[in-house]
Write a protein that holds these residues in place. Sequence first.
Motif: not given
Lengths: 425, 425
Positions: A259-261, A263, A267, A270, A292, A295-296, A298
């Motif tokens: 989910s783009s949520a 993003k 980070e 990470v 690493v 995002i799926g 993408i």
Amino acid sequence: MFEFEDYYKIDMDESHKAEAYSALKEELDGGEVGYYLLPEDISLVANIESYILEKNLASDRIENVVILGIGGSSLGTKAIDRLLEYSTKRDENAIRRRNNKNLIFLENVDPNEIEESLKGVRVDNSVFIVISKSGGTIETTSSFKFLLKRFGLTFDDEVFQNSFIIITDKNSPLDQFANDFNLKVFHLPTNVGGRFSVLSAVGLLPLALVGYDIGEILAGAKELKESFFAKKEDMLIKKAYYYAINREKTPINVLFSYSSAFKFFNEWFVQLWAESLGKINRDGEHVGLTPVGLIGSIDQHSFLQLIIEGPKDKNVTMIKVKNFDNDLMIPDITLPHLEKTDFINNHTFNELINAQCDATMQSILDQDIGLDRIVIDRLTEKSVGYLILYFELLTSLTGYFLNLNTYDQPGVELGKKILQERFSK
Amino acid sequence: MFEFEDYYKIDMDESHKAEAYSALKEELDGGEVGYYLLPEDISLVANIESYILEKNLASDRIENVVILGIGGSSLGTKAIDRLLEYSTKRDENAIRRRNNKNLIFLENVDPNEIEESLKGVRVDNSVFIVISKSGGTIETTSSFKFLLKRFGLTFDDEVFQNSFIIITDKNSPLDQFANDFNLKVFHLPTNVGGRFSVLSAVGLLPLALVGYDIGEILAGAKELKESFFAKKEDMLIKKAYYYAINREKTPINVLFSYSSAFKFFNEWFVQLWAESLGKINRDGEHVGLTPVGLIGSIDQHSFLQLIIEGPKDKNVTMIKVKNFDNDLMIPDITLPHLEKTDFINNHTFNELINAQCDATMQSILDQDIGLDRIVIDRLTEKSVGYLILYFELLTSLTGYFLNLNTYDQPGVELGKKILQERFSK
């Protein structure tokens, strides 16, 4: 709320598990590691909420919440806001919804970005939160000074004193500055490191200002905390152990979130993972696991190729959100010549992205790559609080098995010293 | 325009260098690898610019340029826009400036993100570009169908035919669809892969629509191309060779870019590197180098700890921008108790971020970690075009030394097949 699946097989002694529970329990009891206590700090929630009421900061006058902070002072807040903003904005019936205030981060000292970020920001329509654990973070103090000049504020100015809030360690230089000039301060417990601080005022104050139910965030974290210290989270221990014993074979850990949520959550992870576990350990070895964030779907069109055909030096954790609470649909339209894409017609985008997650998982498992998956029912304040603590506990456990100090960061001090020397010549 | 510094020492036979030049020259001459030719395609620039004029797409009526595309169809455009937007917006005297049109990407199939992205997007204030090399990318066709339904468009509708532009391979199903219904098409040369396509219409059309001088972007790329094929770029070859021979010792390549403007450039690089080099090579070995993109100074507070104290499994490339063309300054204000931060007073943020880059570089070199640095005078259309080609050539050279096919991506096909099977049951 969650389902946890793992597809790697490891044998682990019961005694190893018991020792891991004990090690974290000792950290908790010994008082050196403070983040374990954050989920229970209900009084902080009350303090934040009453301060917001008292100063009327929920009012529409405040259009911008500007965070001056970098690293641990910004990533967690960004992560949670991004995870929740779509869902809580869409939910018309929710008791709490994210309001329309902008969350603006002055993190980097890139001058073009600073200028762009501050468009439309004035003292009378904004509240500023200066966050630095040590108090002397050069990026943060530089932005702070810049704002003082830009808005023509002096320390004795009431407008200044009412618009700026400080979050820092008790007795830090920044704390002393705030006391001298009557600024509101929230203290970060000294035994809570920056990258473990999102469930303290560092995250909770800005998140409350934009309308989230911060009590629920803590409640979610508390649920896992209690379960863990009741020794009911064997899977978490197994996972940390698996990472640690395979640190040479698979030194790269991929978090593949569908989910783009996620993003900024990626980070945040990470930072947590790299800075906590990249260390010279107690045996004098250079250890560490490289995180690493993907995002799926993408990154199916990018990094996935490397996972599938590249060296077998990676483990993968996938995250799937079952319900996006959104029924947008791929309509029943046939594009002439593209009939082969019709298999997805009349399905929701929610179904498509989840099916992609399942398919990618299968294709990775077919390569015999170590994989586990976290399936979240839906993104809510509570589930997000739980998820944050999940990764924090995983980090502590992995650090324990790698035999290192998870909570310091000695490697980044040298650069700071060199920087200062350059300007002192 | 550029300075290239490297701090690793390798010995390399002259014959190896000559072979590498020849290998790429063969790819160029053989016609199988098309991206080498893109910098010279001046007629494409003319076509794009005259099409924009003819259809009056530069007019203020067009508020949004909506890209339907994923992976290689979106990352490069995002990267260049973000690199240039601050600088060209600020330059009042520039011949070309980025205009105020929004560049909106429908990449992922996350339904909440789709909904959020389309706020304010109508057919009468937007132009839509559907980009898919093969024509059948499921994310892109799904978004395409969704837009048709949302705006109530039919294939014979003139509004549809005037608002949608297609970029795809000649004779792909999407190309045939476009021809049936009189949509404007720009073709991607069939020998140009998605991740190498940003200098084709894939990147140039949207970038021209938001006002950039796309001729200059190509001119920058052309400068390096000519210099490379005149055998004047030994450093580039040495770097690729260094990565390849150290692939087992240092399988992780970090790109540490000192400006927030590189956010999406890093992501573009990650795709290029991971998907091109993560392969089963011609000797049947699983090879590949794991790319990591970092932003300075932010990631000094995160991943840097892992670089400094973690396993010695990484190389680092730093990027520094000399001139941000921005004189924002840290004012001469002393915060009582924080006097030790005063060393930076009266310096610009530009000086601060560059000094941080220098200091971090020094602290990494002190650990004997392989490092090189790219110093860019300023971010302009020309320097960005050069930089894009720099990393593309580096990828081709590294793929050559790893003895693999840099241009295919067989590892991502299985997941697509599994996905389709799931819905065909």
